[in-house]
Design an enzyme around this catalytic site. Structure first.
Site, PDB file in Angstrom:
ATOM      1  N   HIS A   1       0.118 -12.317  -8.830  1.00 47.66           N
ATOM      2  CA  HIS A   1       0.573 -11.040  -9.408  1.00 47.66           C
ATOM      3  C   HIS A   1       1.720 -10.459  -8.582  1.00 47.66           C
ATOM      4  O   HIS A   1       2.745 -10.018  -9.126  1.00 47.66           O
ATOM      5  CB  HIS A   1      -0.595 -10.059  -9.447  1.00 47.66           C
ATOM      6  CG  HIS A   1      -0.171  -8.637  -9.613  1.00 47.66           C
ATOM      7  ND1 HIS A   1       0.273  -8.123 -10.805  1.00 47.66           N
ATOM      8  CD2 HIS A   1      -0.106  -7.611  -8.710  1.00 47.66           C
ATOM      9  CE1 HIS A   1       0.587  -6.841 -10.643  1.00 47.66           C
ATOM     10  NE2 HIS A   1       0.367  -6.512  -9.389  1.00 47.66           N
ATOM     11  N   PHE A   2       1.544 -10.457  -7.284  1.00 47.18           N
ATOM     12  CA  PHE A   2       2.523  -9.870  -6.359  1.00 47.18           C
ATOM     13  C   PHE A   2       3.897 -10.519  -6.525  1.00 47.18           C
ATOM     14  O   PHE A   2       4.933  -9.848  -6.539  1.00 47.18           O
ATOM     15  CB  PHE A   2       1.992 -10.077  -4.938  1.00 47.18           C
ATOM     16  CG  PHE A   2       2.772  -9.403  -3.859  1.00 47.18           C
ATOM     17  CD1 PHE A   2       3.679 -10.126  -3.100  1.00 47.18           C
ATOM     18  CD2 PHE A   2       2.593  -8.065  -3.578  1.00 47.18           C
ATOM     19  CE1 PHE A   2       4.401  -9.516  -2.094  1.00 47.18           C
ATOM     20  CE2 PHE A   2       3.302  -7.445  -2.561  1.00 47.18           C
ATOM     21  CZ  PHE A   2       4.215  -8.178  -1.822  1.00 47.18           C
ATOM     22  N   HIS A   3       3.914 -11.839  -6.701  1.00 48.48           N
ATOM     23  CA  HIS A   3       5.197 -12.534  -6.820  1.00 48.48           C
ATOM     24  C   HIS A   3       5.842 -12.340  -8.190  1.00 48.48           C
ATOM     25  O   HIS A   3       7.058 -12.511  -8.319  1.00 48.48           O
ATOM     26  CB  HIS A   3       5.028 -14.020  -6.498  1.00 48.48           C
ATOM     27  CG  HIS A   3       4.952 -14.293  -5.027  1.00 48.48           C
ATOM     28  ND1 HIS A   3       3.796 -14.110  -4.302  1.00 48.48           N
ATOM     29  CD2 HIS A   3       5.891 -14.723  -4.136  1.00 48.48           C
ATOM     30  CE1 HIS A   3       4.022 -14.423  -3.024  1.00 48.48           C
ATOM     31  NE2 HIS A   3       5.286 -14.782  -2.906  1.00 48.48           N
TER      32      HIS A   3
ATOM     33  N   ARG B   1      -7.031 -16.275  -1.181  1.00 47.71           N
ATOM     34  CA  ARG B   1      -5.666 -16.054  -0.694  1.00 47.71           C
ATOM     35  C   ARG B   1      -5.675 -16.036   0.835  1.00 47.71           C
ATOM     36  O   ARG B   1      -6.733 -15.954   1.469  1.00 47.71           O
ATOM     37  CB  ARG B   1      -5.099 -14.750  -1.249  1.00 47.71           C
ATOM     38  CG  ARG B   1      -5.843 -13.482  -0.814  1.00 47.71           C
ATOM     39  CD  ARG B   1      -5.061 -12.265  -1.240  1.00 47.71           C
ATOM     40  NE  ARG B   1      -5.776 -11.029  -0.971  1.00 47.71           N
ATOM     41  CZ  ARG B   1      -5.188  -9.839  -0.850  1.00 47.71           C
ATOM     42  NH1 ARG B   1      -3.884  -9.738  -0.961  1.00 47.71           N
ATOM     43  NH2 ARG B   1      -5.902  -8.749  -0.621  1.00 47.71           N
ATOM     44  N   ARG B   2      -4.489 -16.103   1.416  1.00 49.14           N
ATOM     45  CA  ARG B   2      -4.307 -16.047   2.873  1.00 49.14           C
ATOM     46  C   ARG B   2      -5.160 -17.089   3.583  1.00 49.14           C
ATOM     47  O   ARG B   2      -5.699 -16.831   4.651  1.00 49.14           O
ATOM     48  CB  ARG B   2      -4.679 -14.661   3.399  1.00 49.14           C
ATOM     49  CG  ARG B   2      -3.811 -13.548   2.881  1.00 49.14           C
ATOM     50  CD  ARG B   2      -4.396 -12.225   3.299  1.00 49.14           C
ATOM     51  NE  ARG B   2      -3.433 -11.155   3.195  1.00 49.14           N
ATOM     52  CZ  ARG B   2      -3.711  -9.888   3.438  1.00 49.14           C
ATOM     53  NH1 ARG B   2      -4.934  -9.549   3.798  1.00 49.14           N
ATOM     54  NH2 ARG B   2      -2.793  -8.966   3.328  1.00 49.14           N
TER      55      ARG B   2
ATOM     56  N   TYR C   1       6.414   0.701  -5.410  1.00 50.13           N
ATOM     57  CA  TYR C   1       7.397   1.465  -6.194  1.00 50.13           C
ATOM     58  C   TYR C   1       8.643   1.745  -5.357  1.00 50.13           C
ATOM     59  O   TYR C   1       9.735   1.904  -5.918  1.00 50.13           O
ATOM     60  CB  TYR C   1       6.760   2.747  -6.714  1.00 50.13           C
ATOM     61  CG  TYR C   1       5.462   2.467  -7.415  1.00 50.13           C
ATOM     62  CD1 TYR C   1       5.429   1.615  -8.527  1.00 50.13           C
ATOM     63  CD2 TYR C   1       4.250   2.966  -6.953  1.00 50.13           C
ATOM     64  CE1 TYR C   1       4.235   1.305  -9.153  1.00 50.13           C
ATOM     65  CE2 TYR C   1       3.052   2.663  -7.576  1.00 50.13           C
ATOM     66  CZ  TYR C   1       3.052   1.824  -8.670  1.00 50.13           C
ATOM     67  OH  TYR C   1       1.865   1.503  -9.278  1.00 50.13           O
TER      68      TYR C   1
ATOM     69  N   HIS D   1       0.321   0.717  -1.495  1.00 51.28           N
ATOM     70  CA  HIS D   1       0.603   0.587  -2.918  1.00 51.28           C
ATOM     71  C   HIS D   1       1.861   1.335  -3.338  1.00 51.28           C
ATOM     72  O   HIS D   1       2.682   0.775  -4.064  1.00 51.28           O
ATOM     73  CB  HIS D   1      -0.573   1.009  -3.798  1.00 51.28           C
ATOM     74  CG  HIS D   1      -0.354   0.586  -5.212  1.00 51.28           C
ATOM     75  ND1 HIS D   1      -0.659  -0.676  -5.662  1.00 51.28           N
ATOM     76  CD2 HIS D   1       0.208   1.218  -6.284  1.00 51.28           C
ATOM     77  CE1 HIS D   1      -0.312  -0.798  -6.938  1.00 51.28           C
ATOM     78  NE2 HIS D   1       0.205   0.342  -7.331  1.00 51.28           N
TER      79      HIS D   1
END
Length: 560
Positions: free
Chosen positions: A380-382, A444-445, A233, A229
C-alpha cells in the site's frame, strides 16, 4: 517589442529563489537515488533472493539497508521536495522573493542534519528502521541529525507565511491566489503535525546520550504516529498542488474549479493530524473507543482525495476535449501522453486509485487485523509515496530543472521510458506484496530470504515472490534512466534563453474564486487552523496526558 535575455547568473540575480529551489530539489534527488539503490534489494528479499551477504563489509545487514531505504526515500527526499516546491510556487505566483538569507539557512540545516544522521546510518549504528521504535536505539548522532533536518522545514514554514503576510498587506481584502493558499495551509498542517516527532526527538536524544535511563515504547510509538500518518499528506500535498496548479495547463486545458481546490487543502488541514491511532490498533494501553474515533477521522481524510479525483479528472477531460478528443472516453487518448510530465501524473494517479482503496482497509478497525504487519502494508505504502508522490516529483523535474537552469531536457524518449517502467515495476511489486500479505500473511520488515525456516513457511507464495524479483529489476532500470535524464540535463553546457525567462506554467481556471462563498469561507485560514488545533487536543489530549503521567521506561537495545 525586443525581449532581453540574461546569462544564467543574471537570471539568478533577478530570481534568487530559483537557485535555492534547484539546490533543494537536487539534494532531494540525490537522497532518492541512494535510497532507491536499496529498493531492488528489498524486492529481491521478498523474492527469496538474498544479496546482502555480498555487500559486506560495506553494508552489514538487511535491516541496515531497509533503514537507509526508508529514511532516505520516505523522510529525506519527500521533505526536500516539499521545501523546494511549496516555497517556490508561492514566490513565483505572488512575484515576491522569499527571505533568501533564511532560505539558505534552511538548505544548510537540511544538508548538515542529513550528513550528521548519515554517518551512523552508513556505519550500521542506526539500523532502527523508518519508524525507529524503542527499545531499538540508534547512535545519538542519528537523532540529532534527524532533528536538525526536520527543523529546517520550520524555516520553510516561516518563508511561506512571510510571503503570504506581505502579499495580504499589499492587497487587503483580496482572496489569496490558489498556489499560495495551498502552500499556507500545507505548512500550517505540517506545523501542527510535526509536533509529535519534535517531542519524540527530544526524548530520544536524551535517551541516546544517557541523560535518561529509558523511554516508554508506547508513548514513543504514539508520538511517532501523531506525525507518522499526517506526514503522508506532507509528502502527498506538493503532488496535489502541482496537479491542481500546473497539470491542467501542461495537458492543454484548464482547472475546472478554484474553490473546490481550496476546500481540499482546508480539509487536509482539519483532518490530517488526529488520525494516528489507526496505526496502533494492535497496541495495548489505548482504549478501543479512542481508536474508533481516529478511525472515523481517518475516513474523513478520504473526502478531499475523492474531491481531488473528481476535480483533476474533470480538468483532464477539459484538456482532452480541447485537444480534439471525441466521444465518452476519447478525451483520454487525446491527452499528451508523449509529454513526460503529464505521463508521470497520469500513471501516478492511476496507481493512486487502488492505493486509496487499500488505505480504507488499513484504517478500518476490523479489516486492519487481516493485514496488520504483513507485506500488504509496504505494498500500500509504495502505491502512495513510491508511485504517485515519486512520479509527481519525477514528472515535475522534467520541466522544472530546465526552467531553473535554462538547459533543455535531455533524452525525452528516455524520460518517457523511465515513467512507464517505474509505473510497471511498482504495479507488479505492489500487486505481489498485497497478495502475499493478504493470502499468506508474509510479515513485513523481515529478512525472509536469509531464513530457511521462513522460506519453507512461505513456499506457497513462490509465484508472487518471482514477481518481486521481476519488479526489482524493472525499477532499477527505470531509476537508472530517470537519474541519467535529470543529471545529464542539469550538468550539460547547452543553454536556452527561453528556458531562463519562462514562467511557471500556472493553469487558468474555469470557476474562479471571486464571488464564491466557498472561497471566502476557506479564506479564514487562522480560524480553521484554530479548529484543527481543537480537534487535535480533543483526539489526543486525554490519551497523551495518561501516557505522560504513567510512563514505563525501558533501556535501549541494538539488535543489528
Amino acid at each position: 517589442m525586443a525581449v532581453k535575455t540574461f546569462p544564467m547568473n543574471d537570471a539568478y540575480v533577478g530570481a534568487p529563489e530559483k537557485k535555492y529551489t534547484l539546490f533543494m530539489l537536487m539534494l532531494g534527488f540525490i537522497a532518492l537515488m541512494v535510497g532507491t539503490l536499496f529498493g531492488p534489494l528489498q524486492s529481491f528479499n521478498y523474492g527469496g533472493l538474498d544479496l546482502y551477504p555480498f555487500l559486506k563489509p560495506v553494508f552489514q545487514s538487511y535491516y541496515q539497508g531497509l533503514t537507509l531505504h526508508g529514511v532516505l526515500n520516505a523522510i529525506i527526499f519527500t521533505q526536500l521536495f516539499g521545501q523546494a516546491i511549496m516555497v517556490y510556487l508561492p514566490a513565483r505566483e505572488l512575484g515576491l522573493k522569499p527571505n533568501m538569507t533564511l532560505a539558505w539557512v534552511s538548505f544548510w540545516m537540511a544538508l548538515i542534519g542529513l550528513l550528521i544522521a548519515a554517518l551512523p546510518l552508513l556505519g550500521n549504528a542506526a539500523s532502527v528502521l523508518y519508524t525507529f521504535y524503542p527499545p531499538l536505539q540508534a547512535h545519538w548522532a542519528f537523532y540529532v541529525g534527524a532533528a536538525i533536518f526536520v527543523l529546517s522545514s520550520y524555516v520553510s514554514i516561516y518563508l511561506a507565511l512571510d510571503m503570504w503576510a506581505r502579499w495580504k498587506k499589499a492587497n487587503p481584502g483580496k482572496i489569496t491566489p490558489l498556489a499560495t493558499y495551498m502552500s499556507v495551509t500545507y505548512w500550517l498542517m505540517w506545523l501542527l503535525a510535526s509536533l509529535g516527532l519534535v517531542v519524540e526527538a527530544l526524548f530520544l536524544i536524551a535517551w541516546s546520550l544517557g541523560l535518561v535511563a529509558g523511554v516508554d515504547p508506547l508513548l514513543m510509538r504514539t508520538l511517532f504516529w501523531y506525525t507518522g500518518h499526517p506526514i503522508v499528506y506532507f509528502w502527498l500535498l506538493p503532488a496535489y498542488a502541482l496537479a491542481y496548479t500546473t497539470l491542467p495547463r501542461l495537458a492543454g486545458g484548464k482547472l475546472v474549479s478554484d474553490p473546490l481546490s481550496r476546500l481540499v487543502f482546508l480539509l487536509f488541514l482539519l483532518f490530517s493530524v488526529p488520525v494516528g491511532f489507526h496505526h496502533q490498533f494492535a497496541d495495548p494501553g489505548i482504549a478501543p473507543y479512542w481508536k474508533m474515533i481516529h478511525t472515523i477521522l481517518t475516513m474523513m481524510v478520504a473526502v478531499p482525495s475523492l474531491i481531488t479525483a473528481f476535480t483533476i479528472a474533470a480538468s483532464l477531460e477539459v484538456a482532452g476535449r480541447a485537444n480534439g478528443g471525441k466521444g465518452i472516453l476519447g478525451w483520454i487518448t487525446a491527452l499528451p501522453w508523449n509529454n513526460p510530465t503529464v505521463l508521470a501524473f497520469l500513471l501516478g494517479f492511476l496507481a493512486f486509485i487502488p492505493g486509496g482503496a487499500g488505505g480504507m482497509v488499513n484504517a478500518s478497525f476490523n479489516l486492519n487485523q487481516n493485514v496488520h504487519n504483513t507485506v500488504w502494508i509496504p505494498g500500500h505504502f509504495h502505491l502512495q509515496v513510491g508511485t504517485l508522490v515519486t512520479m509527481a516529483a519525477m514528472g515535475t523535474a522534467f520541466w522544472l530543472i530546465p526552467h531553473l537552469t535554462g538547459k533543455p531536457l535531455v533524452a525525452r524518449g528516455l524520460a518517457l521510458a523511465s515513467q512507464w517502467l517505474w509505473f510497471l515495476g511498482m504495479f507488479i511489486m505492489t500487486f505481489a506484496l498485497h497478495w502475499m500479505g493478504f493470502l499468506y500473511a508474509v510479515p513485513r520488515r523481515s529478512h525472509i530470504s536469509g531464513s530457511p525456516v521462513a522460506m519453507e513457511a512461505f513456499r506457497d507464495s513462490a509465484a508472487w515472490m518471482v514477481l518481486n524479483i521481476v519488479s526489482g529489476v524493472i525499477l532499477l532500470i527505470a531509476a537508472i534512466l530517470f537519474f541519467y535524464v535529470i543529471y545529464a540535463t542539469a550538468l550539460q553546457s547547452r543553454r536556452e534563453p527561453s528556458q531562463v525567462m519562462a514562467e511557471v506554467p500556472f493553469s487558468e481556471v474555469i470557476s474562479k474564486p471571486e464571488g464564491s462563498s466557498l472561497a471566502l469561507l476557506t479564506e479564514r485560514v487562522w480560524f480553521w487552523f484554530g479548529i484543527a488545533v481543537v480537534l487535535v487536543v480533543l483526539a489526543y489530549g486525554p490519551v497523551l496526558f495518561q501516557m505522560f503521567t504513567n510512563m514505563n521506561p525501558v533501556p535501549g537495545q541494538r539488535l543489528w
